[in-house]
Design an enzyme around this catalytic site. Structure first.
Site, mmCIF file in Angstrom:
data_model
loop_
_atom_site.group_PDB
_atom_site.id
_atom_site.type_symbol
_atom_site.label_atom_id
_atom_site.label_comp_id
_atom_site.label_asym_id
_atom_site.label_seq_id
_atom_site.Cartn_x
_atom_site.Cartn_y
_atom_site.Cartn_z
ATOM 1 N N GLY A 1 0.818 -1.202 0.000
ATOM 2 C CA GLY A 1 0.000 0.000 0.000
ATOM 3 C C GLY A 1 0.853 1.253 0.000
ATOM 4 N N LEU A 2 0.348 2.297 0.666
ATOM 5 C CA LEU A 2 1.027 3.590 0.753
ATOM 6 C C LEU A 2 1.323 4.158 -0.632
ATOM 7 C CD1 LEU A 2 3.522 2.899 3.698
ATOM 8 C CD2 LEU A 2 1.297 4.025 3.787
ATOM 9 N N CYS A 3 0.360 4.012 -1.544
ATOM 10 C CA CYS A 3 0.539 4.572 -2.890
ATOM 11 C C CYS A 3 -0.715 5.325 -3.328
ATOM 12 C CB CYS A 3 0.903 3.478 -3.897
ATOM 13 S SG CYS A 3 -0.125 2.004 -3.837
ATOM 14 N N GLY A 4 -1.307 6.045 -2.403
ATOM 15 C CA GLY A 4 -2.444 6.897 -2.742
ATOM 16 C C GLY A 4 -3.645 6.085 -3.215
#
Length: 289
Positions: free
Chosen positions: A89-92
């Site tokens: 994750g952590l990709c908008g």
């Protein structure tokens, strides 16, 4: 009101978070360059392969000898949706935009009375779709151990899809992925790959004589074309993921800086109020003496 120690701890915590997001932004920027170069380099080959197959498909037309991958099964009752997302994750909104497009297609197909089967590539898509459509899942491809996407990864996925098609498990297959446009722009895309669908007019001249026949050449090219389309989709997804992560971490770093500024102002005001209160108490005590 938070104590001075609490405010100081929060400031330090946000500063540490900012260091992490800044580091992730720099890593994503480094990976983006390689991923973008790979995606851009694959586009001409994928487009040319599509043009060649489109020309051959135009010459074959609707003949009875047309390959099954081109002609289809004669039905569109069972749909296989191959949803490609990231492992992390952590990709908008990168993953959610793909899943949103896939979910809209699933809802549309189910409303039409079609049978939907879902195959996921990447953990995030599986996590988001499994709760609502877990009964429709037929397969998953784990890309956790893949450091750099290669053609063999795409070929393995394509062989799995072809094996399912040969076993008459579905009639129509569609890929869902993000097409890379820029760091801040990734386009959710749905691409039908079985039966082979070619948009626009064929660019390959029709006056050629083929040896062996067009049908034989197509029968050999179509599986390769599927693997090429899967490979191009994986590369586009890879570049889109790094671009989205770079943008998301940049925003997170900026937000952390803004929060540090606000907490620092609050800390200074609280500290000044505490000092003023102590001075008032000292002065009041001195006057009382």
């Amino acid at each position: 009101m938070a104590s001075l120690k609490d405010l100081k701890n929060r400031i330090e915590s946000v500063k540490n978070t900012r260091k992490i997001t800044k580091a992730m932004q720099m890593v994503a920027a480094a990976k983006l360059r390689r991923a973008q170069d790979a995606a851009v380099a694959a586009r001409p080959y994928a487009e040319r392969m599509k043009d060649v197959m489109a020309g051959l498909a135009a010459s074959v037309g609707g003949s009875d000898s047309a390959p099954r991958l081109l002609a289809g099964t004669g039905s569109d009752q069972i749909h296989l949706l191959v949803v490609m997302t990231s492992e992390r994750g952590l990709c908008g909104g990168f993953n959610s935009s793909i899943v949103r497009l896939a979910r809209a297609r699933i809802t549309e197909l189910l409303a039409q009375g079609k049978t939907v089967k879902i195959m996921t590539v990447g953990k995030k898509g599986r996590e988001q779709l499994r709760r609502e459509y877990g009964a429709h899942f037929v397969g998953h491809v784990d890309m956790t151990e893949v450091k750099r996407v290669g053609y063999e990864n795409a070929s393995s996925i394509a062989r799995d899809i072809l094996a399912r098609f040969d076993a008459s498990e579905f009639d129509v297959a569609t890929l869902f992925y993000n097409r890379f446009q820029s760091v801040i722009s990734q386009i959710p895309t749905a691409l039908q790959v079985i039966p082979a669908h070619f948009e626009g007019e064929a660019t390959v001249a029709v006056g050629y004589e083929y040896e062996p026949s067009e049908e034989t050449i197509l029968a050999d090219l179509l599986p390769r074309g599927l693997a090429t389309q899967v490979f191009a989709a994986l590369l586009e997804n890879g570049a889109s993921e790094q671009g989205a992560r770079m943008s998301a971490m940049d925003n997170a770093t900026r937000n952390a800086g803004d929060m540090i500024n606000r907490l620092t102002i609050q800390y200074n005001r609280s500290r000044q109020a505490a000092i003023t209160k102590e001075l008032i108490e000292i002065i009041s005590g001195a006057e009382a003496l």
